[in-house]
Design an enzyme around this catalytic site. Structure first.
Site, PDB file in Angstrom:
ATOM      1  N   SER B  42       1.012  -1.376   0.052  1.00  0.00           N
ATOM      2  CA  SER B  42      -0.036   0.167   0.160  1.00  0.00           C
ATOM      3  C   SER B  42       0.880   1.303  -0.199  1.00  0.00           C
ATOM      4  O   SER B  42       1.913   1.206   0.593  1.00  0.00           O
ATOM      5  CB  SER B  42      -1.036   0.030   1.097  1.00  0.00           C
ATOM      6  N   ALA B  53     -13.057   7.156   5.561  1.00  0.00           N
ATOM      7  CA  ALA B  53     -13.682   8.377   5.435  1.00  0.00           C
ATOM      8  C   ALA B  53     -15.188   7.999   5.400  1.00  0.00           C
ATOM      9  O   ALA B  53     -16.174   8.907   5.248  1.00  0.00           O
ATOM     10  CB  ALA B  53     -13.321   9.227   4.588  1.00  0.00           C
ATOM     11  N   PHE B 123     -31.717   4.510   3.878  1.00  0.00           N
ATOM     12  CA  PHE B 123     -30.677   5.008   3.001  1.00  0.00           C
ATOM     13  C   PHE B 123     -31.405   5.403   1.591  1.00  0.00           C
ATOM     14  O   PHE B 123     -32.197   4.681   1.450  1.00  0.00           O
ATOM     15  CB  PHE B 123     -29.210   4.270   2.697  1.00  0.00           C
ATOM     16  N   ASP B 218      -4.696   5.050  -9.245  1.00  0.00           N
ATOM     17  CA  ASP B 218      -3.514   4.378  -9.648  1.00  0.00           C
ATOM     18  C   ASP B 218      -3.264   3.000 -10.333  1.00  0.00           C
ATOM     19  O   ASP B 218      -3.082   2.806 -11.223  1.00  0.00           O
ATOM     20  CB  ASP B 218      -2.487   4.288  -8.500  1.00  0.00           C
ATOM     21  N   GLN B 237     -20.355   9.479  -9.811  1.00  0.00           N
ATOM     22  CA  GLN B 237     -21.260   9.904  -8.665  1.00  0.00           C
ATOM     23  C   GLN B 237     -21.104  11.259  -8.092  1.00  0.00           C
ATOM     24  O   GLN B 237     -19.967  11.138  -7.514  1.00  0.00           O
ATOM     25  CB  GLN B 237     -21.397   9.028  -7.730  1.00  0.00           C
ATOM     26  N   HIS B 239     -22.085  13.727  -5.107  1.00  0.00           N
ATOM     27  CA  HIS B 239     -22.839  13.414  -3.898  1.00  0.00           C
ATOM     28  C   HIS B 239     -23.513  14.832  -3.635  1.00  0.00           C
ATOM     29  O   HIS B 239     -23.061  15.825  -3.726  1.00  0.00           O
ATOM     30  CB  HIS B 239     -22.005  13.047  -2.415  1.00  0.00           C
ATOM     31  N   LEU B 249     -17.543  15.336   2.981  1.00  0.00           N
ATOM     32  CA  LEU B 249     -18.933  14.890   3.163  1.00  0.00           C
ATOM     33  C   LEU B 249     -19.514  14.883   4.165  1.00  0.00           C
ATOM     34  O   LEU B 249     -19.273  14.630   5.220  1.00  0.00           O
ATOM     35  CB  LEU B 249     -18.444  13.128   2.725  1.00  0.00           C
ATOM     36  N   GLU B 252     -25.355  10.945   3.528  1.00  0.00           N
ATOM     37  CA  GLU B 252     -26.515  10.670   3.375  1.00  0.00           C
ATOM     38  C   GLU B 252     -27.509  10.166   4.596  1.00  0.00           C
ATOM     39  O   GLU B 252     -28.750  10.212   4.665  1.00  0.00           O
ATOM     40  CB  GLU B 252     -26.736   9.627   2.436  1.00  0.00           C
ATOM     41  N   ARG B 294     -29.215   9.510  -5.111  1.00  0.00           N
ATOM     42  CA  ARG B 294     -28.228  10.616  -5.048  1.00  0.00           C
ATOM     43  C   ARG B 294     -28.232  11.521  -6.370  1.00  0.00           C
ATOM     44  O   ARG B 294     -28.214  12.792  -6.323  1.00  0.00           O
ATOM     45  CB  ARG B 294     -26.854  10.159  -4.993  1.00  0.00           C
ATOM     46  N   HIS B 362     -17.777  12.206  -5.632  1.00  0.00           N
ATOM     47  CA  HIS B 362     -17.820  11.134  -4.574  1.00  0.00           C
ATOM     48  C   HIS B 362     -17.296  10.049  -4.876  1.00  0.00           C
ATOM     49  O   HIS B 362     -16.568   9.427  -4.151  1.00  0.00           O
ATOM     50  CB  HIS B 362     -19.139  11.183  -4.188  1.00  0.00           C
ATOM     51  N   ARG B 403     -24.448   4.274  -8.168  1.00  0.00           N
ATOM     52  CA  ARG B 403     -24.496   3.218  -6.955  1.00  0.00           C
ATOM     53  C   ARG B 403     -25.251   3.954  -5.864  1.00  0.00           C
ATOM     54  O   ARG B 403     -25.579   5.138  -5.817  1.00  0.00           O
ATOM     55  CB  ARG B 403     -23.072   3.584  -6.414  1.00  0.00           C
ATOM     56  N   SER B 406     -24.227   2.888   0.674  1.00  0.00           N
ATOM     57  CA  SER B 406     -24.266   1.795   1.415  1.00  0.00           C
ATOM     58  C   SER B 406     -24.090   0.494   0.847  1.00  0.00           C
ATOM     59  O   SER B 406     -23.656  -0.431   1.300  1.00  0.00           O
ATOM     60  CB  SER B 406     -25.102   1.854   2.493  1.00  0.00           C
ATOM     61  N   ASN B 407     -24.057   0.614  -0.550  1.00  0.00           N
ATOM     62  CA  ASN B 407     -23.701  -0.819  -1.449  1.00  0.00           C
ATOM     63  C   ASN B 407     -22.086  -0.849  -1.600  1.00  0.00           C
ATOM     64  O   ASN B 407     -21.571  -1.960  -1.793  1.00  0.00           O
ATOM     65  CB  ASN B 407     -24.472  -0.580  -2.786  1.00  0.00           C
ATOM     66  N   SER B 408     -21.463   0.085  -1.430  1.00  0.00           N
ATOM     67  CA  SER B 408     -20.186   0.044  -1.759  1.00  0.00           C
ATOM     68  C   SER B 408     -19.115  -0.523  -0.599  1.00  0.00           C
ATOM     69  O   SER B 408     -18.174  -1.430  -0.847  1.00  0.00           O
ATOM     70  CB  SER B 408     -19.572   1.384  -2.168  1.00  0.00           C
TER      71      SER B 408
END
Lengths: 251, 576
Positions: B42, B53, B123, B218, B237, B239, B249, B252, B294, B362, B403, B406-408
């Site tokens: 990483s 975040a 959501f 990257d 997306q 936001h 942010l 939501e 969104r 976002h 999207r 909360s699905n990601s």
């Protein structure tokens, strides 16, 4: 930028193997400018090699800890507006080895954190089993939807201590580390306590000796409280350490 | 160049990367492979990754209630606007509750109901409350739970602050990565039979963005350079509720808990833009008003701003997110991060004053083409041996054109785990021989040659890149603006060929690392704009003022990079 107000920003810089030196820059600023913004400005406009860490810019990733006028803070959370007359001196966090400029060694801290077993430990049912056996945590036949019951009150017991972002400001603040470099230190002990206070965790008997049968565990702490005052997330490591000390003395 | 060996390389230490690494360790352990090494590479320490975040939560149907997997699938497909794939959606939805429960067993501090079960909240775009959450710091707790769990695994060998430069592709198979150790100041190639990319998205390319400075595409850029396609890059997306200026942010979840949006006159303006009828204050309803999808909320802001209904500020028009009726106790309990961010970065206390908000880039729905399980596919749809991708960098077919919030987070867990298991499977591949290292050395030398040369200041390129994407590749797009963006990006890309890297140091050379990130963002931006020009319709997050219709047949864009660096787009219908 002739009419823009500028702030005197002195940065303590250091290349590997060389002595530290101060460099001063006049950095434009407004009412919202943070310490991190001033470092970005310097890197973009004056000193491309200036080295520091940052990422989220909203006080949650824990990357951008620095000393500002001798006080450990998160650069992204610290407005410079209050320093318009004095200017600021930005230096690397104390009690950590400088790698380059404002970037300090993080591995020493992570080794201390790992040393307290900061993960959910099961009851020590089979003393002979190696503690790192992942199968010991979750039985192989577990119902995939099984969850522990935990009431909101039980969450509250450890919630405050679980806010630690590993920024190491408390290590920079702790005077004990002047003399006892190996001290496990505030954040690692607070995180140990976070797990010990979690109703789902059974690891107290594992962590307790790591902290109290160890000269560099909880005992070096002299309860100055500098860690708790330095914490940007309201964690109270001093209390966590005091609680361990009291329990160790049978209190 | 240092040469090391591992059994699996995972690139990226966020939730997807850590999930993949932990799953690979378990897979090796189950197979009796006690000596297996999982390399976790990483560019930052894992606990700094941008997962940290994420605020609102992670979606998973709570068993035994009114909700169902079918409903979660239907909501996700509706959000995806024709570009989601049934099999990918089903794969994540079916495994979501088990992964969220697994995190619970690892110690994740989910917020709870009074009787001790994990609580769920409403959501946007979801017909039922199914978002598991830890106050409004879900990503932070998820990341730290996974990271602290990873510390117990000696099989995970971390390569923290190592910049991965390129994939090592041998005879069409991925067999490792070429990277740079920022601590020791040397190149390092990690050879492995399998590589999992978990490198995140590219929304930091936009000037106004919720994303951390590290979210620069990257891994996607590496995949492009390896001759592989990227899908639906134009689907970005925006936001609807972020702090003006900083783009920070405001989750939501603030609306899921009952927050409302007000224009300059204090009106619930969303009702005038197709999101009504108005729901009572403090009684949110699924898919209406503040809990609409969104993209529709951001579009409503755009219209309101044009109509002069927003409040002017130095950072553009804003509307007000009003939480006051929730009361101090609920705000402190359920939205403590939001409250702190508003106080610190907007100077308002949401208990007494509405929060000024406006949209910001976002999340990038597009990415590396994969199967639902994270196997990377080439332009012909064939599997690339040894290469996997998971999380925001992957386009599995889950999110489609838009999207749902909360699905990601749950995708990082499900797909990260699936990719990690596959990468650790015995059939995954073998080590390449030494001759394969010549291209690795050549690649490393090319990257190192950027140092100490060039004339174009990177900060100016970065600023202009962000500005043109903000202006022309936002909520609404049209041919004229996109052509302007393309011309600007071509000019920036030409300047980038002469980018100035003044710092020649070996250790922690962030001047150089940021120049590499800038090159990746330029690649992704050029791909996004080229695809946005070619998509002459409006769908999900891609809205064209000059093409408001939605085509009958949904098509994916596929971006590829030629040897000359040019980006070309082809179009592909999703598999039935």
């Amino acid at each position: 930028m002739s009419d823009e107000p500028t702030l005197r920003v002195t940065v303590t810089r250091q290349e590997p193997g060389e002595a530290p030196r101060d460099e001063t820059f006049d950095v434009p600023y407004d009412d919202r400018t943070t310490v991190l913004d001033t470092l970005d400005w310097i890197k973009d406009h004056a000193a491309p090699a200036l080295t520091y860490r940052s990422s989220c810019r909203m006080g949650v990733c824990g990357s951008c800890g620095v000393m500002v006028n001798g006080r450990p803070v998160l650069g992204c959370e610290t407005s410079v507006a209050g320093y318009r007359t004095s200017g600021i001196t930005v230096a690397p966090m104390t009690h950590a080895t400088v790698q380059r400029d404002l970037a300090v060694d993080t591995d020493e801290f992570l080794a201390k954190l790992r040393g307290v077993n900061p993960w959910l430990l099961p009851a020590p049912a089979a003393p002979a089993a190696p503690e790192d056996d992942p199968a010991a945590t979750v039985p192989a036949t577990v119902d995939v939807l099984r969850v522990h019951a935990q009431t909101p009150g039980q969450v509250k017991a450890y919630q405050g201590l679980s806010q630690c972002i590993d920024c190491m400001l408390c290590y920079a603040a702790c005077p004990v580390l002047d003399d006892v470099a190996g001290f496990t230190g505030p954040a690692a002990i607070a995180t140990a306590r976070r797990w010990d206070l979690d109703s789902r965790d059974e690891g107290n008997e594992t962590r307790f000796p790591l902290l109290v049968e160890n000269e560099e565990g909880v005992w070096p702490c002299i309860q100055v409280g500098a860690c708790t005052r330095a914490c940007p997330k309201g964690v109270d490591p001093a209390r966590a350490i005091a609680d361990y000390q009291r329990e160790a003395m049978g209190g | 160049m240092r040469i090391e060996h591992a059994d699996v390389v995972v690139v990226g230490g966020g939730a997807a990367g850590l999930s993949a690494a932990l799953a690979a360790v378990e897979t090796f352990a189950a197979a009796g492979r006690d000596d297996a090494v999982v390399a976790l590479v990483s560019k930052v320490y894992p606990m700094r990754s941008h997962t940290v975040a994420a605020e609102g939560g992670a979606a998973g149907v709570v068993p035994g209630g009114a909700d169902s997997a079918e409903a979660h699938v239907a909501d996700t497909l509706r959000g995806g606007a024709g570009l989601s794939h049934d099999d990918a959606v089903r794969f994540v939805v079916d495994r979501a509750p088990a992964e969220l429960a697994r995190l619970e067993r690892l110690g994740m501090p989910w917020s709870r109901t009074d009787d001790g079960r994990p609580a769920v909240r409403r959501f946007g775009g979801m017909t039922h409350p199914r978002t598991w959450f830890a106050a409004d710091k879900t990503g932070f707790h998820l990341l730290h739970t996974l990271f602290q769990t990873s510390l117990r695994e000696p099989a995970i060998r971390r390569y923290d602050e190592h910049v991965v430069l390129d994939l090592l592709v041998v005879d069409g198979a991925c067999r490792g990565v070429v990277g740079y150790d920022q601590h020791h100041g040397e190149t390092v190639t990690v050879l492995a039979p399998a590589v999992v990319l978990a490198t995140g998205g590219y929304a930091r390319a936009w000037g106004t963005s919720t994303n951390a400075s590290i979210v620069t595409g990257d891994g996607l850029s590496m995949v492009l350079r390896a001759g592989l396609p990227l899908r639906d890059l134009e689907m970005v997306q925006v936001h609807p509720t972020c702090l003006p200026g900083s783009g920070i942010l405001i989750t939501e979840a603030a609306r899921g808990e009952g927050g409302v949006l007000l224009d300059a006159a204090g009106e619930r303006y969303l009702a005038d833009y197709g999101l009504g009828p108005v729901t009572p204050v403090g009684a949110p309803e699924p898919r209406r008003m503040e809990l609409g999808p969104r993209d529709q909320l951001s579009q409503a802001f755009w219209h309101a701003d044009r109509a002069g209904r927003t409040i002017p500020t130095r950072d553009g028009g804003v509307v007000h997110l009003d939480l006051r009726h929730l009361g101090k106790a609920a705000i402190d309990e359920r939205l403590p991060l939001v409250a702190g961010l508003a106080r610190r970065y907007a100077g308002v206390d949401p208990v007494t004053t509405p929060i000024p908000v406006r949209p910001a880039a976002h999340y990038t729905m597009g990415g590396i083409v994969t199967t639902p399980q994270g196997r990377v596919l080439d332009a012909r749809g064939a599997e690339v041996p040894g290469l996997f991708a998971a999380g925001e960098c992957a386009s599995t077919g889950l999110h489609g054109a838009n999207r749902l919030g909360s699905n990601s987070l749950v995708e990082t867990l499900v797909t990260g785990r699936a990719a990690g298991e596959l990468a650790a499977a015995p059939s995954a591949g073998a080590f390449p021989d030494r001759a394969a290292l010549d291209p690795a050395r050549a690649a490393a030398d090319r990257w190192l040659a950027m140092r100490g040369r060039g004339t174009e200041p990177p900060a100016a390129i970065r600023r202009e890149l962000g500005a043109v994407l903000d202006a022309e590749v936002g909520i609404f797009r049209d041919a004229t603006g996109l052509a302007r963006a393309q011309a600007t990006l071509d000019e920036l890309n030409a300047r980038y060929q002469e980018v100035r890297v003044a710092d020649t140091a070996a250790v922690l050379n962030t001047d150089w690392a940021q120049a590499i990130e800038l090159g990746a963002m330029l690649d992704l931006a050029r791909g996004a704009v080229a695809a946005a020009i070619g998509r002459t319709e409006s769908r999900g997050a891609h809205q064209r003022l000059d093409h408001p219709q939605t085509d009958d047949v949904a098509r994916h864009s596929l971006a590829a990079r030629g040897d000359d660096g040019a980006i070309t787009i082809t179009w592909q219908e999703p598999e039935p």
